[in-house]
Enzyme design. Structure first.
Site, PDB file in Angstrom:
ATOM      1  CG  HIS A   1     -13.824  47.428  -8.208  1.00  0.00           C
ATOM      2  ND1 HIS A   1     -13.673  47.863  -9.509  1.00  0.00           N
ATOM      3  CD2 HIS A   1     -14.377  46.191  -8.288  1.00  0.00           C
ATOM      4  CE1 HIS A   1     -14.106  46.925 -10.333  1.00  0.00           C
ATOM      5  NE2 HIS A   1     -14.543  45.901  -9.629  1.00  0.00           N
TER       6      HIS A   1
ATOM      7  CB  CYS B   1      -9.101  49.355 -13.696  1.00  0.00           C
ATOM      8  SG  CYS B   1      -9.721  50.832 -14.419  1.00  0.00           S
TER       9      CYS B   1
END
Ligand code: CIR
Length: 289
Positions: free
Chosen positions: A180, A278
């Site tokens: 990511h 996250c």
């Protein structure tokens, strides 16, 4: 990097949260959570749960009302809630996560964002073929950068641009090995981007610098993993000494005592590519009725 000065109040507000969504750690995380390689070994479940409890307590201590959900053993990655929704200014974009095993994670989160937190929900499922993981979305308070990765495609980025049409949105092409965009960068403070030193991180930063509408200062850290931190309610939650000693020194040098900083262990989540951002979805406030 130049001295860090106080940001304006409107910008600081973008980094304030009244609510957070978190989800407990599934027992299937150890064997079944997705991971790019096995080099870190298997996570220790008890320690992962302890680290997540610490993270949740930290959010509560920052006056955030945390909505905590049970894990679901059918969803080994369900504690990584960031990937399933992007929330700003009272709008909640519910994503279609790039990996098929993660798609069902959206259901619980959609429900709480809409019914409990009164956010205006916009669902990516309406657009055929669009995918996006929240881990690819870097919001600076002034604009968005969206990593184009194995998990996030251009249709997903365009959907985000439509949803948050008040802000500039720039797609950033990630190198093949990167999971990511926020695996190696994040906001360390308003107008300050923390970024790792790897070739992939620096390449993405260059593209950001070319495409950005606004200017930012940057803090370059020796470790990519350390460049994922959470700035919320005037506090920087960053990696621990145990995980990344050299990067912690950098944070100390730069911010010293000028900023409230909290070290947060993440060793067990890192083994399955999880970072600090996250593990929660932060929500500014409930929109006025
Ligand atoms: C995955 O590969 O999807 C998970 N094991 C880790 C997700 C981490 N998400 C994030 O940093 N936003």
């Amino acid at each position: 990097m130049s001295e860090v000065t106080a940001p304006d109040k409107d910008l600081e507000r973008k980094f304030q949260a009244k609510f957070a969504i978190v989800r407990r750690v599934s027992s299937t995380l150890v064997e079944q959570a997705l991971r790019s390689d096995e080099s870190g070994g298997k996570p220790d479940l008890a320690l992962a749960r302890e680290q997540h409890d610490k993270y949740i307590s930290c959010l509560r201590n920052l006056n955030i009302d945390v909505h905590e959900f049970d894990s679901d053993d059918r969803l080994p990655d369900c504690c990584f809630v960031e990937d399933v929704a992007v929330c700003h200014d009272g709008i909640a974009l519910i994503s279609r996560p790039g990996h098929p095993t993660r798609r069902e994670e959206v259901d619980v989160v959609r429900r709480v964002l809409s019914f409990d937190l009164g956010q205006k929900v916009v669902d990516m499922a309406e657009v055929e073929g669009a995918t996006l993981d929240g881990g690819d979305v870097l919001f600076t308070g002034k604009e968005f950068f969206v990593g184009l990765s194995k998990r996030t495609n251009m249709k997903g980025a365009l959907f985000l641009a439509d949803t948050f049409s008040n802000y500039p949105v720039s797609p950033i092409k990630l190198s093949d090995g990167s999971l990511h965009l926020k695996s190696f960068m994040s906001m360390a403070a308003p107008e300050v981007i923390a970024v790792g030193s790897s070739k992939e991180a620096q390449k993405a930063l260059k593209e950001i610098e070319c495409k950005a509408t606004f200017t930012y200062r940057k803090i370059t850290l020796p470790d990519d993993g350390a460049a994922n931190c959470v700035y919320v309610n005037k506090t920087l939650i960053h990696c621990s000494h145990e995980d990344f000693p050299e990067s912690v020194k950098k944070f100390e040098e730069l911010f010293g005592h000028t900023l409230n900083r909290i070290e947060m262990p993440n060793s067990e989540f890192k083994k399955v590519d999880g970072a600090l951002t996250c593990r929660s979805i932060l929500i500014q406030k409930k929109p006025k009725a």
